[in-house]
Design a protein around this motif. Structure first.
Motif, short mmCIF file in Angstrom:
data_model
loop_
_atom_site.label_atom_id
_atom_site.label_comp_id
_atom_site.label_asym_id
_atom_site.label_seq_id
_atom_site.Cartn_x
_atom_site.Cartn_y
_atom_site.Cartn_z
N GLY A 133 -23.20 21.09 20.04
CA GLY A 133 -23.13 21.91 18.84
C GLY A 133 -24.17 21.53 17.81
N GLY A 134 -23.72 21.37 16.56
CA GLY A 134 -24.63 21.06 15.46
C GLY A 134 -24.93 19.59 15.30
N SER A 135 -24.33 18.74 16.10
CA SER A 135 -24.61 17.30 16.03
C SER A 135 -25.85 16.97 16.84
CB SER A 135 -23.42 16.49 16.55
OG SER A 135 -22.29 16.67 15.73
N SER A 136 -26.52 15.89 16.46
CA SER A 136 -27.74 15.50 17.17
C SER A 136 -27.39 14.68 18.41
CB SER A 136 -28.64 14.70 16.24
OG SER A 136 -28.02 13.46 15.89
N GLY A 137 -28.42 14.32 19.16
CA GLY A 137 -28.21 13.48 20.33
C GLY A 137 -28.49 14.20 21.63
N LYS A 138 -28.88 13.44 22.65
CA LYS A 138 -29.15 13.98 23.96
C LYS A 138 -27.88 13.97 24.80
CE LYS A 138 -33.98 12.40 24.09
NZ LYS A 138 -34.96 11.56 24.82
N LEU A 139 -27.73 15.01 25.60
CA LEU A 139 -26.55 15.13 26.45
C LEU A 139 -26.41 13.93 27.38
CD1 LEU A 139 -24.17 16.94 27.30
CD2 LEU A 139 -25.70 17.98 28.98
N MET A 140 -27.52 13.38 27.83
CA MET A 140 -27.48 12.24 28.75
C MET A 140 -26.87 11.01 28.10
SD MET A 140 -28.47 12.97 31.78
CE MET A 140 -28.69 11.29 32.37
N ASP A 141 -26.92 10.94 26.78
CA ASP A 141 -26.37 9.78 26.06
C ASP A 141 -24.95 10.02 25.56
OD1 ASP A 141 -28.81 8.46 26.40
OD2 ASP A 141 -29.64 9.37 24.58
N ALA A 142 -24.41 11.21 25.83
CA ALA A 142 -23.07 11.54 25.35
C ALA A 142 -22.02 10.98 26.29
CB ALA A 142 -22.92 13.05 25.22
N THR A 143 -21.18 10.08 25.79
CA THR A 143 -20.17 9.43 26.61
C THR A 143 -18.85 9.34 25.84
OG1 THR A 143 -20.75 7.22 25.79
CG2 THR A 143 -21.91 8.01 27.77
N ILE A 144 -17.80 9.00 26.56
CA ILE A 144 -16.48 8.81 25.93
C ILE A 144 -16.55 7.69 24.90
CG2 ILE A 144 -14.05 8.31 26.34
CD1 ILE A 144 -14.95 10.96 27.50
N SER A 145 -17.23 6.60 25.24
CA SER A 145 -17.36 5.48 24.31
C SER A 145 -18.10 5.90 23.05
CB SER A 145 -18.10 4.31 24.97
OG SER A 145 -17.36 3.77 26.04
N ARG A 146 -19.16 6.68 23.21
CA ARG A 146 -19.93 7.14 22.05
C ARG A 146 -19.07 8.03 21.17
NH1 ARG A 146 -25.19 7.04 19.35
NH2 ARG A 146 -24.49 8.17 17.50
N TRP A 147 -18.35 8.97 21.76
CA TRP A 147 -17.51 9.89 20.98
C TRP A 147 -16.38 9.14 20.27
CZ3 TRP A 147 -17.27 13.63 25.74
CH2 TRP A 147 -18.49 14.32 25.83
N LYS A 149 -14.89 3.07 32.38
CA LYS A 149 -14.61 1.94 31.50
C LYS A 149 -13.51 2.24 30.49
CE LYS A 149 -19.54 0.75 31.63
NZ LYS A 149 -20.78 0.60 30.81
N ASN A 150 -13.10 3.50 30.42
CA ASN A 150 -12.15 3.92 29.39
C ASN A 150 -10.91 4.60 29.95
OD1 ASN A 150 -13.62 3.48 26.64
ND2 ASN A 150 -15.17 4.43 27.93
N LEU A 151 -10.57 4.34 31.19
CA LEU A 151 -9.40 4.96 31.80
C LEU A 151 -8.12 4.47 31.11
CD1 LEU A 151 -10.40 4.67 35.57
CD2 LEU A 151 -10.75 6.60 34.01
N VAL A 152 -7.19 5.39 30.88
CA VAL A 152 -5.97 5.05 30.13
C VAL A 152 -4.69 5.32 30.92
CG1 VAL A 152 -7.04 5.42 27.88
CG2 VAL A 152 -5.91 7.33 29.03
N ILE A 154 -22.20 17.87 33.55
CA ILE A 154 -21.69 16.54 33.90
C ILE A 154 -22.87 15.61 34.15
CG2 ILE A 154 -20.27 15.21 35.48
CD1 ILE A 154 -18.73 17.22 33.77
N THR A 155 -22.84 14.46 33.50
CA THR A 155 -23.92 13.47 33.65
C THR A 155 -23.38 12.21 34.32
OG1 THR A 155 -23.49 12.43 31.51
CG2 THR A 155 -24.99 14.34 31.54
N SER A 156 -24.30 11.47 34.91
CA SER A 156 -23.91 10.20 35.55
C SER A 156 -23.40 9.22 34.50
CB SER A 156 -25.11 9.61 36.29
OG SER A 156 -26.22 9.41 35.41
N SER A 157 -23.97 9.26 33.29
CA SER A 157 -23.52 8.34 32.23
C SER A 157 -22.10 8.65 31.81
CB SER A 157 -24.47 8.42 31.03
OG SER A 157 -24.58 9.75 30.55
N LEU A 158 -21.72 9.94 31.78
CA LEU A 158 -20.35 10.31 31.44
C LEU A 158 -19.37 9.80 32.49
CD1 LEU A 158 -18.50 11.95 29.50
CD2 LEU A 158 -18.84 13.91 31.02
N ILE A 159 -19.74 9.90 33.75
CA ILE A 159 -18.88 9.43 34.84
C ILE A 159 -18.72 7.91 34.78
CG2 ILE A 159 -18.63 9.22 37.33
CD1 ILE A 159 -18.10 12.03 36.32
#
Length: 339
Positions: A150-164, A262-265, A252-257
């Motif tokens: 959306g309107g936020s910056s950043g590359k999709l490849m760097d978008a992860t659960i930890s980042r969010w 690392k964040n399974l609940v 879907i990116t490899s970084s997201l997977i």
């Protein structure tokens, strides 16, 4: 032009006649429920009569249009409430990236933070429904686009659960008008809400999930992909994947997977998640992407005894009842903590 006087009663009469009894305190500007031309007339008249005051500072609770394209649609003062809705504000993070967010402020100790799913962003029917509820129930409201979306910056490849998750904590620390919020998470937003509750329980009054999909990267997506698709994602780093029976395509990116692992609940078993706030989970039995069993597993994993699941046979009900319950229960808990 219209022959109005400075009488507040005259303006109120005009508002009621023009919007079919929609008053300023119940006017949903974000969801554009009334004609924008009529809205411009309302703002012109009300501004000329001194009911709504606009200044160059958004921090004072007034409307502001700045260089960052921030636009506050309405700010006003009634006998009981100050309110202002500001769209497309920017939170600049320590690493130079920015989060685009909308905020509705009022003189209330209540706050709802809406966390969207992977595809919708902050503009959706669900977010508008939650914002409507906040306006009608005198609660602050915040909704932001994810990093890389959306309107936020950043590359999709760097978008992860930890980042969010980290960005959500920063949003609460830097922007929130109160110390705690009820987190409403749709899809991946519920996963992030759970992680924030584990990392920073001081920020979370309660949680409402809307078709939440914690652990979806591993449990729902990765296990269903053919081996050649998995290899392409991990080798090339990115692939658009069709998920569910409705033909929706997700990036879907490899970084997201890899970060998701690392964040399974859900893998820890019953009462493995140290979350004790009120929780409400809404799910549809016809959900073709996320099975209702996901909400059942999450409810079992959460320690809180105040956890209820709402299952609809068709579609998903609006979160109004769930929000009311969580807000009321959490308010009583806070009162007990300070007594």
């Amino acid at each position: 032009i219209f022959g109005f006087t400075s009488s507040h009663n005259s303006i109120t009469t005009f508002l009621r006649k023009s919007t079919k009894d929609i008053t300023p305190s119940t006017l949903s500007l974000r969801s554009s429920k009334i004609n924008m031309k009529l809205l411009s007339y309302l703002l012109f008249i009300c501004g000329s009569q001194g009911i709504f005051g606009f200044t160059s500072s958004s921090s004072s609770g007034s409307a502001s249009i700045g260089a960052d394209s921030t636009s506050t649609f309405l700010a006003g003062r009634t006998q009981t409430q100050l309110f202002a809705f500001t769209q497309n504000k920017k939170l600049y993070l320590d690493d130079g990236h920015r989060l685009a967010y909308d905020i509705y402020r009022c003189n209330s100790e209540d706050l709802v933070l809406f966390l969207p799913n992977l595809s919708d962003g902050r503009f959706s029917t669900a977010s508008s429904n939650v914002e409507d509820w906040c306006e009608r129930n005198r609660s602050n409201f915040i909704c932001a686009d994810w990093f890389g979306r959306g309107g936020s910056s950043g590359k999709l490849m760097d978008a992860t659960i930890s980042r969010w998750t980290g960005d959500t904590i920063s949003l609460m620390d830097e922007v929130s008008p109160v110390s705690k919020a009820v987190f409403v998470g749709k899809g991946v937003g519920l996963w992030v809400a759970v992680l924030v509750a584990l990392k920073r329980p001081d920020l979370v009054r309660g949680i409402v999930g809307l078709g939440g999909d914690p652990d979806f990267t591993e449990e729902l997506l990765w296990k269903s992909l053919p081996e050649e698709t998995k290899e392409k994602i991990m080798k090339e780093g990115f692939m658009e994947v069709e998920w569910g029976n409705k033909g929706k395509v997700y990036p879907i990116t490899s970084s997201l997977i890899e970060d998701g692992r690392k964040n399974l609940v859900l893998s820890g078993g019953p009462e493995s998640l140290d979350i004790t706030c009120p929780v409400r989970l809404l799910h549809s039995l016809e959900d073709e992407e996320v099975p209702p069993s996901t909400s059942l597993r999450l409810a079992q994993a959460i320690k809180s005894n105040n956890c209820v699941i709402f299952l609809n046979k068709y579609g998903m009900s609006t979160p109004y009842r769930a929000l009311k319950q969580v807000m009321d229960f959490s308010r009583n808990i806070q009162a007990q903590d300070f007594s």
